[in-house]
Design a protein around this motif. Structure first.
Motif, PDB file in Angstrom:
ATOM      1  N   VAL A  21       0.866  -1.178   0.000  1.00 57.81           N
ATOM      2  CA  VAL A  21       0.000   0.000   0.000  1.00 57.81           C
ATOM      3  C   VAL A  21       0.901   1.225   0.000  1.00 57.81           C
ATOM      4  O   VAL A  21       2.013   1.192   0.529  1.00 57.81           O
ATOM      5  N   SER A  22       0.427   2.317  -0.602  1.00 56.54           N
ATOM      6  CA  SER A  22       1.295   3.460  -0.827  1.00 56.54           C
ATOM      7  C   SER A  22       0.563   4.772  -0.645  1.00 56.54           C
ATOM      8  O   SER A  22      -0.643   4.869  -0.869  1.00 56.54           O
ATOM      9  N   VAL A  23       1.320   5.797  -0.293  1.00 56.18           N
ATOM     10  CA  VAL A  23       0.789   7.158  -0.287  1.00 56.18           C
ATOM     11  C   VAL A  23       0.764   7.684  -1.726  1.00 56.18           C
ATOM     12  O   VAL A  23       1.513   7.203  -2.584  1.00 56.18           O
ATOM     13  N   PRO A  24      -0.081   8.679  -2.021  1.00 56.23           N
ATOM     14  CA  PRO A  24      -0.212   9.162  -3.407  1.00 56.23           C
ATOM     15  C   PRO A  24       1.050   9.796  -3.972  1.00 56.23           C
ATOM     16  O   PRO A  24       1.259   9.787  -5.188  1.00 56.23           O
ATOM     17  N   SER A  25       1.889  10.358  -3.120  1.00 55.92           N
ATOM     18  CA  SER A  25       3.060  11.085  -3.597  1.00 55.92           C
ATOM     19  C   SER A  25       4.246  10.195  -3.951  1.00 55.92           C
ATOM     20  O   SER A  25       5.261  10.679  -4.468  1.00 55.92           O
ATOM     21  N   ALA A  26       4.150   8.901  -3.678  1.00 58.44           N
ATOM     22  CA  ALA A  26       5.285   8.009  -3.907  1.00 58.44           C
ATOM     23  C   ALA A  26       5.593   7.862  -5.391  1.00 58.44           C
ATOM     24  O   ALA A  26       4.697   7.902  -6.236  1.00 58.44           O
ATOM     25  N   SER A  27       6.865   7.679  -5.684  1.00 58.78           N
ATOM     26  CA  SER A  27       7.271   7.288  -7.027  1.00 58.78           C
ATOM     27  C   SER A  27       8.130   6.035  -6.905  1.00 58.78           C
ATOM     28  O   SER A  27       8.636   5.713  -5.825  1.00 58.78           O
ATOM     29  N   PHE A  28       8.299   5.353  -8.036  1.00 57.41           N
ATOM     30  CA  PHE A  28       8.921   4.037  -8.025  1.00 57.41           C
ATOM     31  C   PHE A  28       9.933   3.963  -9.162  1.00 57.41           C
ATOM     32  O   PHE A  28       9.574   4.159 -10.325  1.00 57.41           O
ATOM     33  N   PHE A  29      11.170   3.663  -8.832  1.00 56.50           N
ATOM     34  CA  PHE A  29      12.174   3.527  -9.882  1.00 56.50           C
ATOM     35  C   PHE A  29      13.341   2.666  -9.388  1.00 56.50           C
ATOM     36  O   PHE A  29      13.600   2.561  -8.198  1.00 56.50           O
ATOM     37  N   TYR A  30      14.018   2.048 -10.347  1.00 60.16           N
ATOM     38  CA  TYR A  30      15.116   1.120 -10.057  1.00 60.16           C
ATOM     39  C   TYR A  30      16.204   1.422 -11.091  1.00 60.16           C
ATOM     40  O   TYR A  30      16.270   0.786 -12.141  1.00 60.16           O
ATOM     41  N   PRO A  31      17.062   2.416 -10.828  1.00 60.05           N
ATOM     42  CA  PRO A  31      17.916   2.996 -11.871  1.00 60.05           C
ATOM     43  C   PRO A  31      19.198   2.219 -12.168  1.00 60.05           C
ATOM     44  O   PRO A  31      20.262   2.794 -12.388  1.00 60.05           O
ATOM     45  N   VAL A  32      19.107   0.896 -12.219  1.00 54.68           N
ATOM     46  CA  VAL A  32      20.306   0.100 -12.471  1.00 54.68           C
ATOM     47  C   VAL A  32      20.857   0.311 -13.877  1.00 54.68           C
ATOM     48  O   VAL A  32      22.062   0.225 -14.100  1.00 54.68           O
ATOM     49  N   MET A  33      19.982   0.577 -14.854  1.00 59.89           N
ATOM     50  CA  MET A  33      20.462   0.803 -16.211  1.00 59.89           C
ATOM     51  C   MET A  33      21.292   2.075 -16.294  1.00 59.89           C
ATOM     52  O   MET A  33      22.369   2.100 -16.896  1.00 59.89           O
ATOM     53  N   ARG A  34      20.821   3.141 -15.672  1.00 65.78           N
ATOM     54  CA  ARG A  34      21.541   4.413 -15.721  1.00 65.78           C
ATOM     55  C   ARG A  34      22.844   4.366 -14.921  1.00 65.78           C
ATOM     56  O   ARG A  34      23.842   4.995 -15.289  1.00 65.78           O
ATOM     57  N   LEU A  35      22.840   3.625 -13.819  1.00 68.01           N
ATOM     58  CA  LEU A  35      23.991   3.634 -12.919  1.00 68.01           C
ATOM     59  C   LEU A  35      25.012   2.549 -13.231  1.00 68.01           C
ATOM     60  O   LEU A  35      26.110   2.546 -12.674  1.00 68.01           O
ATOM     61  N   GLY A  36      24.632   1.594 -14.084  1.00 68.98           N
ATOM     62  CA  GLY A  36      25.570   0.548 -14.454  1.00 68.98           C
ATOM     63  C   GLY A  36      25.661  -0.606 -13.481  1.00 68.98           C
ATOM     64  O   GLY A  36      26.570  -1.443 -13.570  1.00 68.98           O
ATOM     65  N   TYR A  37      24.711  -0.683 -12.549  1.00 67.17           N
ATOM     66  CA  TYR A  37      24.669  -1.802 -11.611  1.00 67.17           C
ATOM     67  C   TYR A  37      23.688  -2.861 -12.107  1.00 67.17           C
ATOM     68  O   TYR A  37      22.872  -2.596 -12.990  1.00 67.17           O
TER      69      TYR A  37
END
Length: 205
Positions: free
Chosen positions: A109-125
């Motif tokens: 469950v989440s608050v409305p302001s939350a965002s979701f991201f997993y930046p492994v492509m940009r960071l090279g991990y």
């Protein structure tokens, strides 16, 4: 930096490092895994302090090899193995490696302001080994690729539409919403809860 509270048959674990957006250190991951493994509660609620659930990995820790630590898989594995109902009460943005423990929960469950991201492509991990499969099981392979390969940041409404989260609620109602979803499990026999959980995972009852 990990706060554990037991009320009746419910265990609430709070990421309590708000001054660093609850960025996860190895010590925090180890504490989380230990707390989940030790509890005998029927219901587990995982949340954060402040306005961000977790920004992901601690940056100083990443410079020292935190990204390759087995503590990530140990933490998400402990949550996944919890025999009762586990709920991630996302008080804000969920990012990077922190997504693993939320994906391992049964409900989110989440608050409305939350965002979701997993930046492994940009960071090279690379993501933790279990995370892509759990992500794809929730949102489907193409949407998992949108998050991992296309490095898309999605908002709470999109996350709800995709199936990444199950409810959106105001911040002041976050824990109450999680507790309302836990009522049936708290009233049930633990063995019955565990059996239904195994069945929804595709395992034998």
């Amino acid at each position: 930096m990990i706060r554990v509270e037991h009320v009746g048959e419910c265990c609430t674990i709070t990421l309590a490092r708000p001054e660093k957006a609850n960025a996860l250190t190895e010590t925090m991951l180890e504490g989380l895994a230990s707390a989940v493994t030790r509890t005998t509660a029927k219901v587990l609620i995982l949340t954060g302090e402040g306005k961000v659930f977790s920004a992901g990995a601690d940056l100083d820790g990443m410079k020292q090899g935190l990204g390759l630590s087995p503590a990530w898989e140990a933490a998400s594995g402990a949550v996944a193995a919890f025999p009762g109902l586990s709920i991630a009460a996302l008080n804000g943005t969920l990012a990077g490696g922190a997504m693993g423990v939320a994906l391992a929960c049964d409900l989110r469950v989440s608050v409305p302001s939350a965002s979701f991201f997993y930046p492994v492509m940009r960071l090279g991990y690379r993501p933790q080994p279990s995370d892509p499969g759990r992500l794809a099981a929730l949102v489907g392979p193409s949407r998992a690729r949108m998050i991992l390969l296309a490095a898309q940041r999605i908002d709470a409404e999109t996350a709800l539409a995709w199936g990444l989260i199950d409810r959106i609620c105001p911040p002041e109602a976050l824990i109450d919403t999680a507790m309302s979803l836990a009522e049936a499990a708290l009233a049930a026999d633990p063995g019955h809860v565990a059996a239904l959980k195994r069945m929804t995972n595709g395992d034998a009852p």
